[in-house]
Write an enzyme that holds these catalytic residues in place. Structure first.
Site, PDB file in Angstrom:
ATOM      1  N   THR A 124       0.865  -1.189   0.000  1.00 11.69           N
ATOM      2  CA  THR A 124       0.000   0.000   0.000  1.00 11.69           C
ATOM      3  C   THR A 124       0.896   1.232   0.000  1.00 11.69           C
ATOM      4  O   THR A 124       1.597   1.502   0.970  1.00 11.69           O
ATOM      5  CB  THR A 124      -0.909   0.003   1.232  1.00 11.69           C
ATOM      6  OG1 THR A 124      -1.685  -1.199   1.241  1.00 11.69           O
ATOM      7  CG2 THR A 124      -1.857   1.198   1.208  1.00 11.69           C
ATOM      8  N   LYS A 215      -6.888   0.926  -2.942  1.00 12.03           N
ATOM      9  CA  LYS A 215      -6.735   0.387  -1.587  1.00 12.03           C
ATOM     10  C   LYS A 215      -7.001   1.455  -0.527  1.00 12.03           C
ATOM     11  O   LYS A 215      -7.763   1.221   0.429  1.00 12.03           O
ATOM     12  CB  LYS A 215      -5.332  -0.191  -1.416  1.00 12.03           C
ATOM     13  CG  LYS A 215      -4.985  -0.646   0.009  1.00 12.03           C
ATOM     14  CD  LYS A 215      -5.902  -1.771   0.483  1.00 12.03           C
ATOM     15  CE  LYS A 215      -5.630  -2.170   1.926  1.00 12.03           C
ATOM     16  NZ  LYS A 215      -4.320  -2.768   2.136  1.00 12.03           N
ATOM     17  N   CYS A 271      -3.427  -1.303   9.312  1.00 10.76           N
ATOM     18  CA  CYS A 271      -3.852  -0.804   7.999  1.00 10.76           C
ATOM     19  C   CYS A 271      -4.708   0.460   8.092  1.00 10.76           C
ATOM     20  O   CYS A 271      -4.256   1.534   7.694  1.00 10.76           O
ATOM     21  CB  CYS A 271      -4.614  -1.892   7.255  1.00 10.76           C
ATOM     22  SG  CYS A 271      -3.560  -3.235   6.683  1.00 10.76           S
TER      23      CYS A 271
END
Length: 444
Positions: A124, A215, A271
């Site tokens: 990411t 994402k 995340c």
């Protein structure tokens, strides 16, 4: 063509991807600079907890399709397709993502690429990073323009990583602008993911920038939905309404749905928090910071849930933690994981300890990581031992064993029957019938 795959970086994403690709029949070589991690993986042991992954890892090792190395030269010689799966943590003292691990991996690999290959980024990264990496590979790899880069973001949920790798909701392929390179990259990725495409999993092709945004945009939306219902919990407390019933009623609206609409302590992990902060930082660099100002409030709502949970526990104790004993059930940021990065549960436990309480924590899988992250807390060997002599118990990670607890059995070990359900995981009527003072965020 039977492509041989390498996976650069064998953390959570990389180890999962390597094992699952081997399970699909590919020959896979996993690479990491951490020799201890490589040794553990080669012996069939995961360096983290993930349900169902270790048998997949061992199948790959036993079949001979999966190996591990610390040699970039070996990986470059072996692979036709190189997956970049290294981490992009939040920079210390900043919102931005730390790209140093990605750049280090790319710089180590590029000079060794002396034949045509596809490099596939899965990390990411901030939007715009892939274009710079593609240029670097073209300039520094001996293969030159035949070392093509694609961007293929991951969408793993901890606790469901095997399922999400083998049967993802979608496959996104960010392709280079040059038509010939784009056609080659798409052909290779379609072959790598052929079994999934055959199962009608959508395969979406786009440019680099859009693939990078998918994402972080997805995580920003999910974080917003979680913080929305937690903002409603704040209003429900003020209005003496029930946020669980509000969420249930909202979930029946097809435009809204019930997923990620669970009120409670909020999100954490490696995340969502760092990705929405990095997204804000990158938008600012691009001059589009106003577009994402709402994410700052999303983040602040999430942090306020932790503060309010501490407040609820303190209220049950008459306004002070000083000299009190507190039992905390849960340390991982979510069940079916041992991940304590930015864990709301550990954050709450540490905050209560700082206010004068003796705090004992128990988690079914995250004890080792919790002890490393918060060594000043005390730790129990079970839910009952963590709650022993407690004046208040807090359920902060909704493991099934906590959901299934017998309130009468737990009552025998505590000093006072006070419980804060930080995840709306318990039946209030059942616990109150057993004599407990039950409190939860957003509930009367």
């Amino acid at each position: 063509m039977a492509y041989r795959l390498t996976v650069i970086g064998t953390g959570y994403l990389g180890a999962t991807h390597a094992a699952c690709m081997a399970d699909l029949g590919f020959d896979v070589l996993g690479l990491d600079v951490d020799e201890t991690r490589i040794a553990r993986l080669a012996a069939g042991h995961l360096p983290f907890y993930e349900p169902g992954l270790e048998p997949v890892l061992r199948r790959g090792l036993d079949s001979g399709r999966l190996r591990f190395t610390s040699s970039y030269a070996e990986a470059a010689e072996f692979g036709d397709v190189h997956f970049l799966c290294v981490g992009t943590p939040q920079k210390a003292g900043e919102y931005a993502a730390d790209m140093s691990y990605v750049h280090a991996a790319a710089r180590s690999l590029a000079p060794l690429l002396n034949r045509p290959c596809l490099i596939v980024g899965k990390s990411t990264v901030p939007v715009g990073a892939a274009e710079g990496l593609a240029d670097m590979f073209a300039r520094t790899a001996p293969a030159g323009g035949d070392a093509v880069l694609a961007w293929n973001p991951e969408f793993l949920r901890e606790g469901f990583a095997v399922q999400d790798t083998l049967r993802p909701d979608r496959i996104v392929a960010g392709l280079p602008a040059e038509q010939g390179a784009a056609e080659h990259a798409e052909k290779v990725l379609r072959e790598v993911y052929r079994t999934m495409i055959a199962d009608d999993i959508p395969f979406v092709t786009t440019d680099y920038a859009t693939a990078e945004l998918v994402k972080v945009a997805a995580n920003a939306f999910l974080a917003t939905k979680i913080s929305f219902i937690n903002a409603m919990a704040e209003v429900c407390e003020a209005a003496h309404a029930d946020v669980t019933k509000l969420a249930e009623a909202l979930s029946h609206d097809g435009r809204i749905g019930g997923r990620f609409l669970g009120p409670g302590l909020g999100f954490g992990g490696g995340c969502l928090p760092k990705d929405i902060r990095a997204f804000m930082a990158r938008a600012g660099e691009l001059g589009a910071d106003q577009a994402l100002t709402f994410l700052r409030e999303v983040d602040e709502i999430n942090i306020r849930r932790r503060i309010r949970t501490v407040d609820l526990a303190r209220e049950l104790l008459g306004g002070s933690f000083s000299g009190r004993t507190v039992g905390v059930l849960g340390a991982a940021f979510k069940p079916d994981s041992d991940d304590v990065r930015d864990s709301p549960a550990l954050d709450v436990a540490a905050s209560i300890r700082a206010q004068g309480a003796k705090v004992t924590v128990y988690d079914p899988k995250a004890m080792r990581n919790a002890r490393r992250a918060q060594p000043n807390l005390e730790y129990g060997e079970s839910a009952l031992s963590a709650a022993r002599d407690a004046h208040v118990v807090l359920l902060l990670t909704e493991w099934q064993e906590f959901r299934d607890m017998d309130p009468s059995a737990l009552a025998k070990t505590v000093a006072e029957r006070n419980i804060v359900d930080g995840r709306h995981a318990l039946d209030p009527d059942r616990w109150r019938a057993a004599g407990w003072n039950y409190r939860a965020l957003g509930r009367p």
